[in-house]
Design a protein around this motif. Structure first.
Motif, PDB file in Angstrom:
ATOM      1  N   GLU A  10      -1.562 -11.344   5.911  1.00 42.71           N
ATOM      2  CA  GLU A  10      -1.434  -9.897   5.727  1.00 42.71           C
ATOM      3  C   GLU A  10      -1.778  -9.517   4.287  1.00 42.71           C
ATOM      4  OE1 GLU A  10       1.636  -6.431   7.253  1.00 42.71           O
ATOM      5  OE2 GLU A  10       2.476  -8.309   6.509  1.00 42.71           O
ATOM      6  N   ALA A  23      -4.938  -7.193   2.987  1.00 43.50           N
ATOM      7  CA  ALA A  23      -4.720  -6.062   2.087  1.00 43.50           C
ATOM      8  C   ALA A  23      -5.647  -6.149   0.873  1.00 43.50           C
ATOM      9  CB  ALA A  23      -3.261  -6.018   1.648  1.00 43.50           C
ATOM     10  N   GLN A  45      -9.155  -5.277   1.965  1.00 42.94           N
ATOM     11  CA  GLN A  45      -9.315  -3.829   2.088  1.00 42.94           C
ATOM     12  C   GLN A  45      -9.510  -3.168   0.724  1.00 42.94           C
ATOM     13  OE1 GLN A  45      -5.808  -2.690   4.526  1.00 42.94           O
ATOM     14  NE2 GLN A  45      -7.282  -1.654   5.838  1.00 42.94           N
ATOM     15  N   THR A  46      -8.739  -3.633  -0.270  1.00 33.48           N
ATOM     16  CA  THR A  46      -8.801  -3.031  -1.600  1.00 33.48           C
ATOM     17  C   THR A  46     -10.155  -3.261  -2.265  1.00 33.48           C
ATOM     18  OG1 THR A  46      -6.415  -3.327  -1.886  1.00 33.48           O
ATOM     19  CG2 THR A  46      -7.721  -2.996  -3.880  1.00 33.48           C
TER      20      THR A  46
END
Length: 306
Positions: A181, A185, A188-189
């Motif tokens: 997870e 994240a 995505q950033t």
């Protein structure tokens, strides 16, 4: 005479005024002076009383924290025996140090307790599929990487994705509360595109969602992905482009450079002698040890001894 007395009087008045001025300058004040604030210096990190090497030499055994539920690195079989890649690696290290067949005491740790068990001195080292994460550097020290793992994406066979950018505007599944997870994240950033993240309680549920076309890919550690799809590998494909590197290393207490150097030299010795490759073949379906990028010092020499 009168003029002399007048001059004396004038001099006396001047002297009194002068003394009064000096007294006024040095008169005590009722307002206490402002103290210069003192910034406390941070406490220095406490030094170890002794290296783990000294305790191991004294007692003739190394206490190894290991996972009992992380195949192929560490498992506990029905007979109560600890086995796996990490277990055999720890045994080989102890034998190299001259500790003999009974020179290892395995202590069960979990993902949640491993670091605390090490820092509290309940174990000497962690051989527990431990990923060298930057946020742990203030708590413990790490050996050199002995297994180059990573987070990957698995897709259905026939999916056209060959790199991470091909998941723009698509759906990615991940297990809640896991390093995967965190990896998603960070992906995505840093990505210049968007995608939808769907979270699941277990990896099995995420793979089921992939089969049902509810997500287009699932992110997890590559070793766990390979294990999850092993029953029908022809139905899946792991994308070569990696989501996040996860270098696995041995954890030791901070400031124990003597023990860290011993471990690094031993890992390199086991690599040079082919023992690492043997252990890998035993626990990774006969495949060769992933040797690319493994560092070997120029002066490793003979078997390191305690």
């Amino acid at each position: 005479m009168k003029a002399f007395r007048n001059l004396s009087a004038i001099l006396m008045v001047c002297l009194i005024l002068a003394l009064g001025g000096v007294s006024a300058q040095h008169a005590p004040t009722l307002t206490p002076p402002t103290l210069v604030p003192t910034v406390p210096s941070p406490d220095g990190e406490a030094l170890l009383a002794e290296s783990a090497v000294a305790r191991i030499m004294r007692e003739g055994v190394v206490r190894v924290g290991i996972l009992f539920n992380e195949p192929p690195f560490g498992e506990l079989n029905p007979r109560g025996e600890v086995f796996g890649f990490d277990a055999d690696l720890a045994r080989s290290m102890a034998q190299t140090w001259g500790l003999g067949d009974n020179g290892v005491q395995f202590v069960q740790v979990t993902r949640q307790t491993a670091v605390d068990m090490l820092t509290s001195g309940k174990v000497d080292m962690l051989a527990a599929a431990l990923v060298h994460r930057r946020e742990l550097d203030t708590l413990i020290e790490f050996s050199q990487t002995y297994y180059p793992s990573y987070q990957a994406v698995v897709v259905r066979n026939g999916d056209g994705a060959t790199e991470l950018a091909h998941f723009a505007d698509r759906r990615i599944g991940v297990v809640m509360g896991t390093p995967s997870e965190i990896a998603v994240a960070e992906w995505q950033t840093s990505a210049g595109y968007g995608f939808t993240v769907q979270r699941y309680v277990t990896l099995d549920l995420a793979i089921t969602a992939l089969n049902a076309n509810q997500v287009d890919g699932v992110v997890e550690n590559v070793i766990r992905l390979e294990r999850a799809i092993s029953s029908a590998p022809e139905n899946y494909r792991i994308v070569d482009d990696r989501v996040m590197l996860e270098p696995i290393a041995i954890g030791i207490q901070r400031q124990d450079s003597r023990f860290r150097n011993l471990i690094d030299r031993t890992l390199q010795y086991l690599f040079q002698t082919g023992r690492l490759d043997e252990i890998h073949r035993d626990h990774f379906n006969g495949t060769d040890y992933p040797a690319a990028g493994f560092d070997v010092w120029a002066n490793v020499g003979d078997a390191p001894r305690i």
